[in-house]
Design an enzyme around this catalytic site. Structure first.
Site, PDB file in Angstrom:
ATOM      1  N   GLU A 169      -7.448  16.887  29.952  1.00  0.00           N
ATOM      2  CA  GLU A 169      -6.353  17.427  30.766  1.00  0.00           C
ATOM      3  C   GLU A 169      -5.285  18.145  29.936  1.00  0.00           C
ATOM      4  OE1 GLU A 169      -4.780  14.522  33.452  1.00  0.00           O
ATOM      5  OE2 GLU A 169      -6.687  14.257  34.479  1.00  0.00           O
ATOM      6  N   GLU A 351     -13.344  12.703  35.945  1.00  0.00           N
ATOM      7  CA  GLU A 351     -12.438  11.762  36.619  1.00  0.00           C
ATOM      8  C   GLU A 351     -12.369  12.112  38.091  1.00  0.00           C
ATOM      9  OE1 GLU A 351      -8.372  11.308  35.316  1.00  0.00           O
ATOM     10  OE2 GLU A 351      -9.000  11.124  33.237  1.00  0.00           O
TER      11      GLU A 351
END
Ligand code: IFM
Length: 446
Positions: A169, A351
């Site tokens: 991320e 995720e």
């Protein structure tokens, strides 16, 4: 209503679970680990919403064997975890910490013995504080320090680990760390944010080169948190806010890494920090696109924020799961199709998951039907996207365990397994049995 039979996944589809070092390990002062920017955040007044810290977290550092047994019981094929840079190099560069290396040896060997494939992420936000003291990601040298660290980790574990991730991320830790003060190091400065974007991209490219050189047969990915950005209430006055946030959130990293250029708004602003040859250094071939996705984001104009945009509200009445995150499974399908269109490469969902405030009931059980409902919806939409051409190779639940949820502390639980943060007792939730059944069902037809 009875479930309609779902189409089966390809034979080699990966069903996994994810965690990250700082959120689960604890033991922040054990065995020579150095301080990270998140340790600093935790001792900064107001840094963590509930005033907690990750000194113990889930104590995964000492309980890894128990957690591996939990994964084996669920039946996952893969465990995505991250290595804490400050355990390997306590000051971020130079001297290494043998006991830090030993911990990940034990973890990787234990995971392999359980028949689970380790997926190693080199960076999930816990920059050594000593490097932040030198400017952190706003310092161009940080890309080189990262490459040196990546080489140490690749040399040590490359014999056993074949799945590698450069960063988790990118846009979250750069935007929230350098422009919106929701994460460490808590800076709010346009120039530092732009530098951090570019230097993290350079670090990614250098990391890919290191992994290719040192790990024969490495399968390398980078994890992006793509989420549609929509103007709050669909209002035209929020459109430019949404367009700029979209570039910062969704495009600032995958575009240069995979297409070789920055998106238009960033390209103009970042030019002073780009040196000759940089775009080729950043755009290195990788094997798969890691997608972390939860739901869309709504943006509004707010000149008091660093970039003039702020987080807006979801439409009134939109379903959410109690932590303010909208549930929009169609947006998940659309993201998978958009990634396929734009980057044309295999995707791994690294995720996806659902937060809540799960509790243990009088019988010692944890029932989380909302999470099961969420998984059903999102996995169905993943199958839809695959039918429509998305080449999805794996799905990892966030997260194996309830854990330290960064700036909010311990309030929101994402685990398949409940953790009592007083006693550290683990209790598998109903959703972990649901996930185990799903995986077993997929295997039964092979
Ligand atoms: O806990 C985080 C994780 O570290 C990164 N992705 C989102 C999760 C839930 O907020």
């Amino acid at each position: 209503m009875p479930d309609t039979p779902a189409p089966r996944m390809p034979q080699d589809f990966v069903w996994g679970v994810s965690t990250s070092a700082y959120q689960v390990e604890g033991a922040v002062r054990d065995d020579g680990r150095g301080m990270s920017i998140w340790d600093t955040r935790c001792i900064t007044k107001g840094g963590i919403g509930d005033g907690s810290n990750a000194d113990v977290a889930c104590d995964h550092y000492h309980r890894a064997a128990e957690d591996i047994a939990l994964m084996r019981d669920i039946g996952v094929n893969a465990y995505r975890f991250s290595v804490a840079w400050p355990r390997i190099q306590p000051r971020g560069r130079g001297a290494v910490n043998p006991k830090g290396f030993d911990f990940y040896d034990r973890l990787i060997d234990g995971v392999l013995e359980a028949g689970i494939e380790p997926w190693l992420c080199l960076y999930h936000w816990d920059l050594p504080q000593a490097l932040q003291d030198l400017g952190g990601w706003a310092n161009r040298d940080c890309a080189g320090w990262y490459a040196d660290y990546a080489a140490l980790v690749a040399r040590r574990y490359g014999d056993r680990v074949k799945r590698w991730v450069t960063f988790n991320e990118f846009s979250v830790f750069t935007l929230f760390g350098y422009a919106i003060p929701w994460a460490a190091p808590g800076i709010t400065d346009r120039a530092q944010h732009l530098k951090a974007i570019h230097h993290v991209n350079l670090a990614h490219g250098a990391g890919v080169d290191v992994l290719r050189a040192l790990v024969p047969g490495a399968s390398i990915g980078a994890i992006h948190n793509r989420q549609q950005v929509l103007p709050e209430h669909g209002k035209p006055e929020n459109a430019e806010a949404a367009a700029l946030l979209d570039e910062h959130w969704n495009l600032a990293f995958p575009d240069p890494q995979l297409l070789g250029h920055y998106p238009p708004r960033i390209a103009a602003a970042i030019e002073p920090y780009v040196q000759a040859g940089d775009m080729a250094r950043i755009c290195r071939p990788i094997d798969w696109f890691g997608l972390n996705h939860y739901g869309p984001i709504f943006a509004k104009t707010d000149p008091s924020w660093t970039w003039g945009y702020a987080w807006g509200d979801a439409p009134a009445g939109a379903p959410d799961y109690g932590v303010g995150w909208a549930i929009f499974p169609d947006a998940f399908r659309d993201e998978l199709l958009e990634i396929t269109r734009r980057y044309r490469m295999p995707i791994v969902i690294t995720e996806n998951g659902c937060g809540g405030s799960d509790t243990v009931d009088a019988d010692g059980a944890v029932n989380d039907p909302h999470r099961i409902a969420y998984f059903r919806l999102y996995i169905d939409r993943m199958r839809d996207a695959m039918r429509q051409g998305a080449d999805v190779r794996g799905y990892f639940v966030w997260s194996l365990l309830d854990n330290f949820e960064w700036g909010t502390g311990y309030g929101t639980r994402f685990g398949l397994v409940h953790v009592d943060f007083q006693t550290l007792k683990r209790t598998p939730k109903a959703s972990s049995r649901w996930y185990a059944d799903l995986i077993r069902g997929e295997r039964a037809v092979r």
